[in-house]
Motif scaffolding. Sequence first.
Motif, PDB file in Angstrom:
ATOM      1  N   LEU A  21     -35.917 -49.135 -32.738  1.00  0.00           N
ATOM      2  CA  LEU A  21     -36.829 -48.661 -30.834  1.00  0.00           C
ATOM      3  C   LEU A  21     -36.637 -50.421 -30.634  1.00  0.00           C
ATOM      4  O   LEU A  21     -36.426 -51.341 -31.405  1.00  0.00           O
ATOM      5  CB  LEU A  21     -38.274 -48.255 -31.529  1.00  0.00           C
ATOM      6  N   GLY A  22     -36.287 -50.189 -29.301  1.00  0.00           N
ATOM      7  CA  GLY A  22     -36.639 -51.693 -28.763  1.00  0.00           C
ATOM      8  C   GLY A  22     -37.569 -52.571 -29.349  1.00  0.00           C
ATOM      9  O   GLY A  22     -37.177 -53.888 -29.366  1.00  0.00           O
ATOM     10  N   ASN A  23     -38.748 -51.809 -29.423  1.00  0.00           N
ATOM     11  CA  ASN A  23     -39.596 -53.388 -29.865  1.00  0.00           C
ATOM     12  C   ASN A  23     -40.156 -52.925 -31.273  1.00  0.00           C
ATOM     13  O   ASN A  23     -40.959 -53.600 -31.735  1.00  0.00           O
ATOM     14  CB  ASN A  23     -40.883 -52.700 -29.106  1.00  0.00           C
ATOM     15  N   GLY A  24     -38.512 -52.030 -32.309  1.00  0.00           N
ATOM     16  CA  GLY A  24     -40.067 -51.969 -33.282  1.00  0.00           C
ATOM     17  C   GLY A  24     -38.739 -51.034 -34.031  1.00  0.00           C
ATOM     18  O   GLY A  24     -38.120 -50.592 -33.527  1.00  0.00           O
ATOM     19  N   ILE A  25     -39.726 -51.095 -35.317  1.00  0.00           N
ATOM     20  CA  ILE A  25     -39.273 -49.374 -36.287  1.00  0.00           C
ATOM     21  C   ILE A  25     -39.641 -49.385 -36.993  1.00  0.00           C
ATOM     22  O   ILE A  25     -40.926 -49.205 -36.967  1.00  0.00           O
ATOM     23  CB  ILE A  25     -38.516 -50.603 -37.945  1.00  0.00           C
ATOM     24  N   VAL A  26     -39.538 -47.369 -36.782  1.00  0.00           N
ATOM     25  CA  VAL A  26     -40.361 -46.814 -37.140  1.00  0.00           C
ATOM     26  C   VAL A  26     -39.732 -45.555 -38.872  1.00  0.00           C
ATOM     27  O   VAL A  26     -38.417 -45.881 -38.954  1.00  0.00           O
ATOM     28  CB  VAL A  26     -40.088 -45.760 -36.173  1.00  0.00           C
ATOM     29  N   ILE A  27     -40.444 -46.266 -40.009  1.00  0.00           N
ATOM     30  CA  ILE A  27     -39.731 -45.908 -40.851  1.00  0.00           C
ATOM     31  C   ILE A  27     -40.410 -44.217 -41.513  1.00  0.00           C
ATOM     32  O   ILE A  27     -41.683 -44.683 -41.764  1.00  0.00           O
ATOM     33  CB  ILE A  27     -39.936 -47.134 -42.334  1.00  0.00           C
ATOM     34  N   VAL A  28     -39.891 -43.383 -42.100  1.00  0.00           N
ATOM     35  CA  VAL A  28     -40.743 -41.786 -41.954  1.00  0.00           C
ATOM     36  C   VAL A  28     -40.135 -41.788 -43.545  1.00  0.00           C
ATOM     37  O   VAL A  28     -38.833 -41.635 -43.829  1.00  0.00           O
ATOM     38  CB  VAL A  28     -40.581 -40.570 -41.492  1.00  0.00           C
ATOM     39  N   ARG A  29     -40.728 -41.729 -44.354  1.00  0.00           N
ATOM     40  CA  ARG A  29     -40.568 -41.993 -45.960  1.00  0.00           C
ATOM     41  C   ARG A  29     -40.918 -39.948 -46.488  1.00  0.00           C
ATOM     42  O   ARG A  29     -41.544 -39.188 -45.743  1.00  0.00           O
ATOM     43  CB  ARG A  29     -41.002 -42.709 -46.783  1.00  0.00           C
ATOM     44  N   HIS A  30     -40.071 -40.279 -47.404  1.00  0.00           N
ATOM     45  CA  HIS A  30     -40.081 -38.675 -48.220  1.00  0.00           C
ATOM     46  C   HIS A  30     -39.494 -37.175 -46.904  1.00  0.00           C
ATOM     47  O   HIS A  30     -40.487 -36.411 -46.789  1.00  0.00           O
ATOM     48  CB  HIS A  30     -41.613 -37.651 -48.645  1.00  0.00           C
ATOM     49  N   VAL A  31     -39.138 -37.922 -45.844  1.00  0.00           N
ATOM     50  CA  VAL A  31     -38.176 -36.605 -45.033  1.00  0.00           C
ATOM     51  C   VAL A  31     -37.483 -35.396 -46.286  1.00  0.00           C
ATOM     52  O   VAL A  31     -36.858 -35.545 -46.295  1.00  0.00           O
ATOM     53  CB  VAL A  31     -37.356 -37.054 -44.264  1.00  0.00           C
ATOM     54  N   PRO A  32     -37.556 -33.944 -45.854  1.00  0.00           N
ATOM     55  CA  PRO A  32     -36.887 -33.181 -46.663  1.00  0.00           C
ATOM     56  C   PRO A  32     -35.505 -32.863 -46.028  1.00  0.00           C
ATOM     57  O   PRO A  32     -35.115 -33.315 -45.189  1.00  0.00           O
ATOM     58  CB  PRO A  32     -37.267 -31.843 -46.706  1.00  0.00           C
ATOM     59  N   CYS A  33     -34.241 -33.295 -46.478  1.00  0.00           N
ATOM     60  CA  CYS A  33     -32.908 -33.062 -46.931  1.00  0.00           C
ATOM     61  C   CYS A  33     -32.267 -32.356 -47.397  1.00  0.00           C
ATOM     62  O   CYS A  33     -32.583 -31.779 -48.869  1.00  0.00           O
ATOM     63  CB  CYS A  33     -32.516 -34.362 -46.086  1.00  0.00           C
ATOM     64  N   PHE A  34     -30.669 -32.812 -47.045  1.00  0.00           N
ATOM     65  CA  PHE A  34     -29.764 -31.664 -48.028  1.00  0.00           C
ATOM     66  C   PHE A  34     -28.755 -33.617 -48.074  1.00  0.00           C
ATOM     67  O   PHE A  34     -28.406 -33.941 -47.578  1.00  0.00           O
ATOM     68  CB  PHE A  34     -28.634 -30.879 -47.219  1.00  0.00           C
ATOM     69  N   ILE A  66     -43.358 -52.285 -37.544  1.00  0.00           N
ATOM     70  CA  ILE A  66     -43.115 -51.467 -37.902  1.00  0.00           C
ATOM     71  C   ILE A  66     -43.968 -50.223 -38.379  1.00  0.00           C
ATOM     72  O   ILE A  66     -45.297 -50.832 -37.968  1.00  0.00           O
ATOM     73  CB  ILE A  66     -43.081 -52.044 -39.437  1.00  0.00           C
ATOM     74  N   SER A  67     -43.782 -49.377 -38.258  1.00  0.00           N
ATOM     75  CA  SER A  67     -44.531 -48.053 -38.560  1.00  0.00           C
ATOM     76  C   SER A  67     -44.039 -47.395 -39.619  1.00  0.00           C
ATOM     77  O   SER A  67     -42.534 -46.669 -40.019  1.00  0.00           O
ATOM     78  CB  SER A  67     -44.620 -47.042 -37.793  1.00  0.00           C
TER      79      SER A  67
END
Length: 75
Positions: A21-34, A66-67
């Motif tokens: 994002l313009g003012n930071g970073i969002v990190i989302v762990r353990h996201v289900p995917c292919f 950072i989140s």
Amino acid sequence: MLCMACGAELKKGFTTDVTELGNGIVIVRHVPCFKCQECNEVTYTADVVMRLENIVESAKKLMQEISVIDYSKVA
């Protein structure tokens, strides 16, 4: 399901999604995917994309530089 990038087989798995994002970073762990077994391209289902968008929007409201969020705990 086949990879849109290289055509190899996709397997269910988990990944970490990073949104800048313009003012930071969002990190989302353990996201289900292919995940592609050949090129590691990641594909999300529509419901995971919608949930990720909601998580990022919520994080924006409480934004720090950072989140880091665990998908499995908020989904």
